[in-house]
Design a protein around this motif. Structure first.
Motif, short mmCIF file in Angstrom:
data_model
loop_
_atom_site.label_atom_id
_atom_site.label_comp_id
_atom_site.label_asym_id
_atom_site.label_seq_id
_atom_site.Cartn_x
_atom_site.Cartn_y
_atom_site.Cartn_z
N ARG A 118 -4.54 -7.15 -5.79
CA ARG A 118 -4.21 -5.72 -5.16
C ARG A 118 -3.34 -5.20 -6.18
O ARG A 118 -3.38 -3.61 -6.68
CB ARG A 118 -3.57 -5.79 -3.82
N LYS A 133 2.55 6.60 -7.18
CA LYS A 133 1.40 7.29 -7.81
C LYS A 133 1.79 8.89 -7.74
O LYS A 133 1.76 9.59 -8.68
CB LYS A 133 -0.26 7.07 -6.93
N ASP A 190 0.85 -1.09 0.05
CA ASP A 190 0.10 -0.13 -0.10
C ASP A 190 0.99 1.23 -0.07
O ASP A 190 0.54 2.28 -0.74
CB ASP A 190 -0.87 -0.02 1.08
N ASN A 221 -5.54 -4.18 -9.46
CA ASN A 221 -6.57 -3.37 -9.15
C ASN A 221 -6.24 -2.10 -8.98
O ASN A 221 -6.58 -1.03 -9.30
CB ASN A 221 -7.65 -3.81 -8.19
N TYR A 222 -5.32 -2.04 -7.99
CA TYR A 222 -4.55 -0.68 -7.27
C TYR A 222 -3.39 -0.36 -8.02
O TYR A 222 -3.12 0.96 -7.69
CB TYR A 222 -4.42 -0.67 -5.87
N GLU A 267 -3.98 2.04 -12.14
CA GLU A 267 -3.92 3.32 -11.80
C GLU A 267 -2.52 3.86 -12.21
O GLU A 267 -2.63 5.13 -12.76
CB GLU A 267 -3.73 3.49 -10.02
#
Length: 463
Positions: free
Chosen positions: A233, A195, A188, A236-237, A241
């Motif tokens: 994870r 990002k 995470d 999707n993330y 992104e």
């Protein structure tokens, strides 16, 4: 300016990713982004190095050099006195793809690539070291980027493991119970950092690596639910992104340094060498070390029971002797003057104890090829499914004066699953060259995906 002039490249490294794990999840509809990339891009197998280890695999991916060209086939390499040291202490690091592009004026963002042990100097952009970071003072460039990420992401996590760089050993790890949460937390925070970097800063090449997959598969390979959670994870993330941030005029590569497979039996390679007469040990050293461990356990128990100052001093004294004996344990354990072949490292790479290469070499260089072929023959005769290579087969050289191993055992699903070079008195007493284990281990076949939404990119040879 043409579309090709505005071309950006995003490389996403997924440490240890394997089609054996990905394909079932793609087929079941759990990885929609991977499915999109595979259907609309190019997929393949990215063959790892021999052995399939993080170092030198990432080094090869980033430099284009084989282990022969790099000068090493693992993180730790031998000295003439049998002490293994990080390859950085002996070999010059090559220039990597981001070095060439930075020198040419392109803007780069590089983060968490395991072979970036420290920042060598200024780059035209940003670089953040990865696992095996050797110098926290040179962890990132520009230096202030780390405090920026710490503030935005609640603390940037290098890895779940703490490593003694000089010894090449993990010195601190999460408990089994907390490891899953630590892996997901690291993942995470990594996506938060990536990002931010891709959004705030200009770049032409972004090379970003995720190591959570490797950490998860080593310990929880048989826990299909958790492995699926980690990959979902990422799908999707992360992939989705990051690709949205990168935009349409971006070529995306998804690569892994090696694959993964199940490990239920582990090959005690130095025990096998001992039983076959290739390796000799110093029994006095091994017995002394074992007795010190027993004494420490007994005295520690007495200290807890009687709370004696004298016993505490005795315990401290025993600890001091044991720690001194444990330092460079491998070099002290072997009777080098009588040893022909020995194994070292995570994969138990085999080295012939050649005169001139090692201080107490027992084998004349003229006998080198004979020993190499003999070891391969015995291994294949006793274990028909084993995959073992000579140095020449793996690297195209049979030099006796380099850092490369002389025989390499390759882990496979139907042969040797995992290799362990550690040798204890208990191993010798039990005399079992294969022991049970429940984990995941590296495989040679990694993944390669190339995706570019514009046909012209393919026609120009970008994918």
């Amino acid at each position: 300016m043409s579309r090709m002039d505005r071309l950006k490249v995003l490389v996403i490294g997924i440490d240890g990713a394997s089609w054996d794990v990905l394909d079932p999840l793609i087929s079941s509809g759990e990885l929609s982004t991977f499915k999109y990339l595979v259907r609309n891009g190019v997929r393949g197998i990215l063959r790892s190095t021999y052995p399939p280890w993080t170092v030198p695999a990432w080094n090869s991916i980033c430099s284009g050099l084989s282990p022969k060209g790099l000068g090493y086939a693992s993180f730790m390499i031998p000295t003439s006195d049998y002490v293994f040291i990080p390859h950085l202490f002996k070999c010059e690091e090559p220039k990597y793809i981001w070095d060439y592009l930075s020198d040419a004026g392109y803007r780069v963002i590089v983060a968490n690539v395991p072979n970036t042990y420290y920042v060598k100097g200024k780059v035209n952009g940003i670089i953040i070291s990865g696992w095996l970071c050797s110098d926290i003072k040179r962890f990132a460039y520009p230096p202030e980027i780390l405090s920026e990420l710490n503030r935005l992401c609640g603390g940037y996590v290098i890895d779940i493991y703490e490593v003694d760089f000089k010894r090449g050993q993990i010195v601190k790890a999460p408990s089994y119970e907390e490891m899953q949460s630590k892996i997901l937390e690291m993942l995470d925070k990594r996506i938060c950092a990536y990002k931010h970097l891709l959004t705030k800063y200009e770049w032409d090449l972004a090379f970003l690596v995720f190591t959570a997959t490797d950490r998860a598969q080593h310990t929880f390979y048989h826990d299909k639910k958790f492995i699926a959670q980690v990959y979902k994870r990422i799908d999707n993330y992360i992939l989705k992104e990051l690709m949205n941030i990168a935009g349409e005029d971006t070529i995306v590569f998804v690569v892994s340094d090696h694959g993964f497979g199940p490990a239920s039996k582990c090959f005690k390679v130095n025990l096998w060498l001992l039983k076959e007469g290739y390796l000799k040990i110093r029994w006095s050293y091994l017995i002394t070390l074992t007795l010190l461990r027993v004494c420490k356990k007994l005295v520690a128990g007495a200290v807890r029971k009687f709370d004696s100052t004298l016993l505490s001093k005795i315990l401290s004294y025993i600890d001091g002797i044991r720690e001194e004996l444990e330092r460079d344990r491998f070099a002290k354990l072997i009777d080098w003057s009588k040893t022909k072949v020995f194994a070292y490292g995570v994969w138990g790479d085999l080295y012939v104890n050649i005169r001139g290469r090692f201080a107490k070499g027992a084998i004349d260089p003229s006998e080198y090829k004979k020993i190499v072929i003999e070891v391969i023959g015995k291994l294949k005769q006793q274990f028909p499914r084993i995959q073992v290579l000579s140095k020449y087969e793996a690297y195209g050289t049979d030099s006796v004066h380099d850092n490369l191993p002389d025989n390499i055992i390759i882990p496979t699903d139907n042969g040797v699953h995992s290799i362990d070079p550690n040798l204890s008195l208990r191993d010798i007493i039990k005399s079992r060259v294969f022991v049970e284990c429940t984990k995941g281990e590296h495989r040679v076949d990694g993944i390669f995906i190339c995706y570019g939404p514009k046909e012209e990119y393919y026609s120009q040879g970008c994918c």
